[in-house]
Design a protein around this motif. Structure first.
Motif, PDB file in Angstrom:
ATOM      1  N   VAL A   1      -2.211   3.408   7.369  1.00 24.83           N
ATOM      2  CA  VAL A   1      -3.234   4.328   6.849  1.00 24.83           C
ATOM      3  C   VAL A   1      -2.932   5.777   7.224  1.00 24.83           C
ATOM      4  O   VAL A   1      -2.985   6.663   6.360  1.00 24.83           O
ATOM      5  CB  VAL A   1      -4.642   3.887   7.293  1.00 24.83           C
ATOM      6  CG1 VAL A   1      -5.672   4.966   6.964  1.00 24.83           C
ATOM      7  CG2 VAL A   1      -5.020   2.577   6.605  1.00 24.83           C
TER       8      VAL A   1
ATOM      9  N   ARG B   1       1.231   5.297  -2.845  1.00 25.50           N
ATOM     10  CA  ARG B   1       0.972   6.628  -2.286  1.00 25.50           C
ATOM     11  C   ARG B   1       1.011   7.742  -3.327  1.00 25.50           C
ATOM     12  O   ARG B   1       0.441   8.811  -3.112  1.00 25.50           O
ATOM     13  CB  ARG B   1       1.981   6.942  -1.179  1.00 25.50           C
ATOM     14  CG  ARG B   1       3.421   7.087  -1.684  1.00 25.50           C
ATOM     15  CD  ARG B   1       4.416   7.154  -0.537  1.00 25.50           C
ATOM     16  NE  ARG B   1       5.773   7.334  -1.021  1.00 25.50           N
ATOM     17  CZ  ARG B   1       6.561   6.359  -1.462  1.00 25.50           C
ATOM     18  NH1 ARG B   1       6.096   5.108  -1.472  1.00 25.50           N
ATOM     19  NH2 ARG B   1       7.783   6.607  -1.882  1.00 25.50           N
TER      20      ARG B   1
ATOM     21  N   LEU C   1       0.825  -1.204   0.000  1.00 26.39           N
ATOM     22  CA  LEU C   1       0.000   0.000   0.000  1.00 26.39           C
ATOM     23  C   LEU C   1       0.862   1.259   0.000  1.00 26.39           C
ATOM     24  O   LEU C   1       0.515   2.271  -0.609  1.00 26.39           O
ATOM     25  CB  LEU C   1      -0.928   0.013   1.217  1.00 26.39           C
ATOM     26  CG  LEU C   1      -2.044  -1.033   1.258  1.00 26.39           C
ATOM     27  CD1 LEU C   1      -2.740  -0.994   2.611  1.00 26.39           C
ATOM     28  CD2 LEU C   1      -3.046  -0.813   0.132  1.00 26.39           C
TER      29      LEU C   1
ATOM     30  N   VAL D   1      -7.136   8.435   1.289  1.00 26.80           N
ATOM     31  CA  VAL D   1      -7.490   7.025   1.474  1.00 26.80           C
ATOM     32  C   VAL D   1      -8.974   6.954   1.813  1.00 26.80           C
ATOM     33  O   VAL D   1      -9.417   7.507   2.817  1.00 26.80           O
ATOM     34  CB  VAL D   1      -6.667   6.367   2.598  1.00 26.80           C
ATOM     35  CG1 VAL D   1      -7.099   4.907   2.784  1.00 26.80           C
ATOM     36  CG2 VAL D   1      -5.181   6.452   2.304  1.00 26.80           C
TER      37      VAL D   1
ATOM     38  N   LEU E   1      -6.919   6.447  -2.920  1.00 22.16           N
ATOM     39  CA  LEU E   1      -6.812   4.996  -2.772  1.00 22.16           C
ATOM     40  C   LEU E   1      -8.103   4.471  -2.162  1.00 22.16           C
ATOM     41  O   LEU E   1      -8.440   4.782  -1.016  1.00 22.16           O
ATOM     42  CB  LEU E   1      -5.621   4.656  -1.881  1.00 22.16           C
ATOM     43  CG  LEU E   1      -5.328   3.186  -1.617  1.00 22.16           C
ATOM     44  CD1 LEU E   1      -5.098   2.430  -2.923  1.00 22.16           C
ATOM     45  CD2 LEU E   1      -4.122   3.040  -0.700  1.00 22.16           C
TER      46      LEU E   1
ATOM     47  N   LEU F   1      -9.894   1.621  -0.530  1.00 22.90           N
ATOM     48  CA  LEU F   1      -9.438   0.473   0.239  1.00 22.90           C
ATOM     49  C   LEU F   1     -10.640  -0.254   0.835  1.00 22.90           C
ATOM     50  O   LEU F   1     -11.422   0.333   1.592  1.00 22.90           O
ATOM     51  CB  LEU F   1      -8.508   0.961   1.348  1.00 22.90           C
ATOM     52  CG  LEU F   1      -7.762  -0.085   2.176  1.00 22.90           C
ATOM     53  CD1 LEU F   1      -6.860  -0.933   1.295  1.00 22.90           C
ATOM     54  CD2 LEU F   1      -6.959   0.609   3.267  1.00 22.90           C
TER      55      LEU F   1
ATOM     56  N   TRP G   1     -11.873   4.542   2.808  1.00 25.76           N
ATOM     57  CA  TRP G   1     -12.139   3.199   3.326  1.00 25.76           C
ATOM     58  C   TRP G   1     -13.574   2.803   3.035  1.00 25.76           C
ATOM     59  O   TRP G   1     -14.518   3.533   3.339  1.00 25.76           O
ATOM     60  CB  TRP G   1     -11.892   3.152   4.829  1.00 25.76           C
ATOM     61  CG  TRP G   1     -12.203   1.824   5.451  1.00 25.76           C
ATOM     62  CD1 TRP G   1     -11.954   0.582   4.928  1.00 25.76           C
ATOM     63  CD2 TRP G   1     -12.816   1.593   6.726  1.00 25.76           C
ATOM     64  NE1 TRP G   1     -12.369  -0.397   5.795  1.00 25.76           N
ATOM     65  CE2 TRP G   1     -12.908   0.182   6.903  1.00 25.76           C
ATOM     66  CE3 TRP G   1     -13.297   2.443   7.724  1.00 25.76           C
ATOM     67  CZ2 TRP G   1     -13.458  -0.381   8.044  1.00 25.76           C
ATOM     68  CZ3 TRP G   1     -13.852   1.868   8.868  1.00 25.76           C
ATOM     69  CH2 TRP G   1     -13.927   0.479   9.029  1.00 25.76           C
TER      70      TRP G   1
ATOM     71  N   LEU H   1      -0.160   6.895   4.935  1.00 29.86           N
ATOM     72  CA  LEU H   1      -0.638   7.083   3.567  1.00 29.86           C
ATOM     73  C   LEU H   1      -1.400   8.390   3.407  1.00 29.86           C
ATOM     74  O   LEU H   1      -1.271   9.078   2.386  1.00 29.86           O
ATOM     75  CB  LEU H   1      -1.540   5.915   3.162  1.00 29.86           C
ATOM     76  CG  LEU H   1      -0.874   4.637   2.670  1.00 29.86           C
ATOM     77  CD1 LEU H   1      -1.904   3.536   2.522  1.00 29.86           C
ATOM     78  CD2 LEU H   1      -0.153   4.873   1.352  1.00 29.86           C
ATOM     79  N   ARG H   2      -2.191   8.741   4.419  1.00 31.29           N
ATOM     80  CA  ARG H   2      -3.015   9.947   4.324  1.00 31.29           C
ATOM     81  C   ARG H   2      -2.179  11.226   4.337  1.00 31.29           C
ATOM     82  O   ARG H   2      -2.704  12.302   4.048  1.00 31.29           O
ATOM     83  CB  ARG H   2      -4.051   9.954   5.444  1.00 31.29           C
ATOM     84  CG  ARG H   2      -5.198   8.986   5.142  1.00 31.29           C
ATOM     85  CD  ARG H   2      -6.256   8.961   6.217  1.00 31.29           C
ATOM     86  NE  ARG H   2      -7.432   8.214   5.739  1.00 31.29           N
ATOM     87  CZ  ARG H   2      -8.248   7.514   6.517  1.00 31.29           C
ATOM     88  NH1 ARG H   2      -8.019   7.452   7.825  1.00 31.29           N
ATOM     89  NH2 ARG H   2      -9.283   6.879   6.003  1.00 31.29           N
TER      90      ARG H   2
END
Length: 314
Positions: free
Chosen positions: A125, A101, A97, A134, A106, A108, A136, A128-129
């Motif tokens: 997470v 980036r 993951l 992201v 993304l 997920l 979810w 990544l943010r």
């Protein structure tokens, strides 16, 4: 439906960077009969153009490079990868993951248990943010809910059904020793147009009546092929852990508490599926050698060993 095997090995790949077992040593010496393998991941598509990742291997950058189906097609930045569905939170299924980036938002898909590990324990997470959005999409399996149906935008002709499995949370998870629901799932993927079904379970501790029912309904089964036998790691002198300790059903039948438990080879041999394949194969497993008696035994039962780059059209 298209299914593309991006990586067919278990964690560490094959050969594993720090392993000098017989198979890894042969592969490192350049034995051409042994194919190198990246860590387990599969991509699915309803049209061969837009793709959904089933797990994000640490080797995802190499896997995208090796599979033109996943290359950018236009503009300065582009990807045909529309979403990622995680079947668990193990490192060999989520570490990739971080390599995504630089892309668009993304999307997920995972269970609350997996999201909890990735947010509060491993903290992938939040990291990544800091780079990308992201989004979810919860898969509502857990707290007594054992299955859930969902769709993924971008592949509208595929229907996904998540099935809770008996499996272990990752070693870093506070739920590692618990027997919860939602730490590990299998996926049943249905093409709405043809009705063809793919069953994908790279981590499968046991096959009970419920799991067997899903597998029997599938046209293609991609199942846990980690170990050939229960004592594989101890016998190789690499670990004291058995297949059972690590949450995997080996290919050979085994004795559990004095009772004979069918191995994955016996299970797959009895299925009507057109395609029966083993994936997530550990570097110690003799089926990696195409000339081994173990591989020939699989072939006699109509079972294939998945390899990187294999594409199955259903």
């Amino acid at each position: 439906m298209h299914a593309l095997v991006l990586g067919s090995a278990a964690g560490g790949g094959f050969p594993q960077w720090n392993c000098n077992c017989t198979l890894c040593a042969r592969a490192r010496r350049g034995d051409e009969s042994l194919s190198t393998r990246t860590q387990s991941s599969v991509a699915v598509s309803d049209d061969g153009l837009s793709w959904i990742l089933l797990n994000a291997s640490p080797d995802i950058a190499q896997q995208v490079h090796d599979n033109p189906q996943l290359h950018p097609r236009g503009g300065g930045r582009d990807t045909p990868i529309r979403a990622v569905i995680l079947l668990d939170a193990h490192l060999d299924h989520v570490a990739g993951l971080l390599s995504l980036r630089e892309g668009p938002p993304l999307h997920l898909y995972c269970t609350p248990a997996v999201m909890d590990d990735l947010t509060h324990v491993l903290r992938i997470v939040p990291v990544l943010r800091s780079y990308c959005d992201v989004q979810w999409h919860p898969i509502p399996v857990g707290d007594g809910q054992t299955d859930a149906t969902f769709a993924v935008a971008g592949c509208v002709d595929l229907c996904f059904h998540a099935i809770a499995l008996e499996g272990k949370a990752p070693p870093y998870s506070p739920r590692r020793a618990a027997r919860g629901t939602g730490d590990t799932i299998a996926l049943d993927v249905v093409d709405r147009r043809s009705g063809r079904r793919l069953f994908y379970a790279p981590g499968l501790a046991r096959v009970g009546p419920r799991e067997l029912g899903w597998m029997r309904a599938a046209d293609c089964v991609l199942a846990d092929g980690t170990f050939w036998c229960e004592e594989e790691m101890p016998e190789a002198g690499l670990s004291r852990k058995t297949a059972r300790d690590m949450g995997h059903l080996p290919q050979r039948d085994r004795l559990i508490d004095g009772a004979l438990q069918r191995g994955m080879m016996t299970v797959l041999a009895g299925l009507p599926a057109r395609h029966k394949l083993l994936v997530h194969i550990n570097n110690t497993n003799p089926i990696l050698d195409p000339d081994s008696p173990e591989r020939r035994e699989l072939e006699r039962h109509g079972i294939e060993v998945a390899h990187d780059g294999m594409e199955i059209v259903l």
